[in-house]
Write an enzyme that holds these catalytic residues in place. Sequence first.
Site, short mmCIF file in Angstrom:
data_model
loop_
_atom_site.label_atom_id
_atom_site.label_comp_id
_atom_site.label_asym_id
_atom_site.label_seq_id
_atom_site.Cartn_x
_atom_site.Cartn_y
_atom_site.Cartn_z
N TRP A 101 77.02 97.92 48.12
CA TRP A 101 77.19 97.08 46.93
C TRP A 101 77.10 97.90 45.65
CZ3 TRP A 101 79.84 93.03 47.48
CH2 TRP A 101 79.77 92.29 48.66
N ASP A 175 71.61 94.28 40.28
CA ASP A 175 72.29 93.30 41.13
C ASP A 175 71.25 92.82 42.13
OD1 ASP A 175 73.71 91.94 43.03
OD2 ASP A 175 75.20 93.51 43.40
N LYS A 199 73.61 83.47 48.44
CA LYS A 199 72.66 84.04 49.40
C LYS A 199 71.36 83.22 49.38
CE LYS A 199 75.83 87.21 49.54
NZ LYS A 199 75.88 88.44 48.80
C1 LIG Z 1 77.15 89.16 48.27
C2 LIG Z 1 76.87 90.22 47.28
C3 LIG Z 1 77.76 90.50 46.23
C4 LIG Z 1 79.13 89.89 46.13
O1 LIG Z 1 79.16 88.66 45.65
P1 LIG Z 1 80.55 87.86 45.52
O2 LIG Z 1 80.06 86.53 45.15
O3 LIG Z 1 81.25 87.92 46.84
O4 LIG Z 1 81.34 88.52 44.46
C5 LIG Z 1 77.40 91.45 45.30
N1 LIG Z 1 76.23 92.12 45.41
C6 LIG Z 1 75.38 91.90 46.43
C7 LIG Z 1 74.11 92.68 46.51
C8 LIG Z 1 75.67 90.94 47.39
O5 LIG Z 1 74.82 90.72 48.40
#
Ligand SMILES: *Cc1c(COP(=O)(O)O)cnc(C)c1O
Length: 368
Positions: A101, A175, A199
């Site tokens: 990521w 993030d 999530k």
């Molecule tokens: C799932 C995830 C993303 C991506 O998110 P989207 O909604 O598919 O753009 C980005 N960063 C992390 C750490 C993730 O787990």
Amino acid sequence: MTRPFNFSAGPATLPEEVLQQAAAEMLDWHGSGMSVMEMSHRGKEFVSIYEHAEADFRDLMAVPKHFKILFMQGGGLAENAIVPLNLSRGTSTDFVVTGSWSDKSQKEARKYCDVQIAATNEHSGHTNLPPPASWKLRRDASYVHLCTNETIHGVEFQELPNLKALGSDAPLVMDFSSHVASRAVDWSRVGLAFAGAQKNLGPAGLTLVVVREDLLGHALPICPSAFDYKTVADNHSMYNTPPTYAIYIAGLTFQWLKRQHEGGASGIAAIENRNRAKAELLYNAIDHSGFYVNRVSKDCRSRMNVPFFLRDESRNEAFLAGAKERGLLQLKGHKSVGGMRASIYNAMPLAGVAALVDYLQEFEQRRA
Ligand SMILES: *Cc1c(COP(=O)(O)O)cnc(C)c1O
């Protein structure tokens, strides 16, 4: 009806109470005669849903007043562009790459600014974390980006770095998509945090952004208006139509979180205690078997995403089929890593992890 346990990495399992409440309120929200999906985002009903959701998140996560909470769209991946568009000022940025990521994030940011990799754990196959003291931070960086929980590799920062102590005045951007609201956050170390909702918070389509006020108002001229944090903040996330239903579900999840009690604690401290207990149970079972293995260093194992492998990978298909039969869903690992992955987000009860551990042991014994 008892539902199976769903270990999906995302979109992921939600608290059953939240789903039941949403179902009960589907046709008529609080006597309004409307589903939340059918309401004007500017009407008093939805505005109250929005205001409660924002206040509950602020309260739950102890977000200080000088941070704005934004409800946006585009997911984590859109933030990979929106953050540099707003914060980089077209100059230099530092990235710590610890898995898929953060690697995606640095690649996207290159379209908008000068990116430097300050540290990486690539040599370890993304199974440890480079110690902050070893990061090569630039004096003039406009921000430092981290992914604080790498969803695919199962690596999590147990503590946020103190950039000031490392000699950097740059704001920390994190993030925290896959562990938002799973543990407390030390906001004194954070400039901006973003998370896709799917999530740990609610349905896909909502992105939560928590941003320090002084970072607003510096967007590049090419930044789309709907993605300019200042425009979004000035309009209380209603510059354009926000993802109303997703905000409503996230709001129900925040209320569910506030109701949690565990080990004498409540709210986030309670869910953090439970998450610690769940992760310990699962990692112990993996570590004490000769049949399964997790390759992540113990000091940075994720409490949310647990990748593991069968030592005999020819058994993978049989393992997944047996799990499904038992009501243990979506355990297949990410295609880039292989093996298995159990995502055990906030909404996964301890009983779900215990059922998985029972199955791990039974499957191993059947083979012996
Ligand atoms: C799932 C995830 C993303 C991506 O998110 P989207 O909604 O598919 O753009 C980005 N960063 C992390 C750490 C993730 O787990």
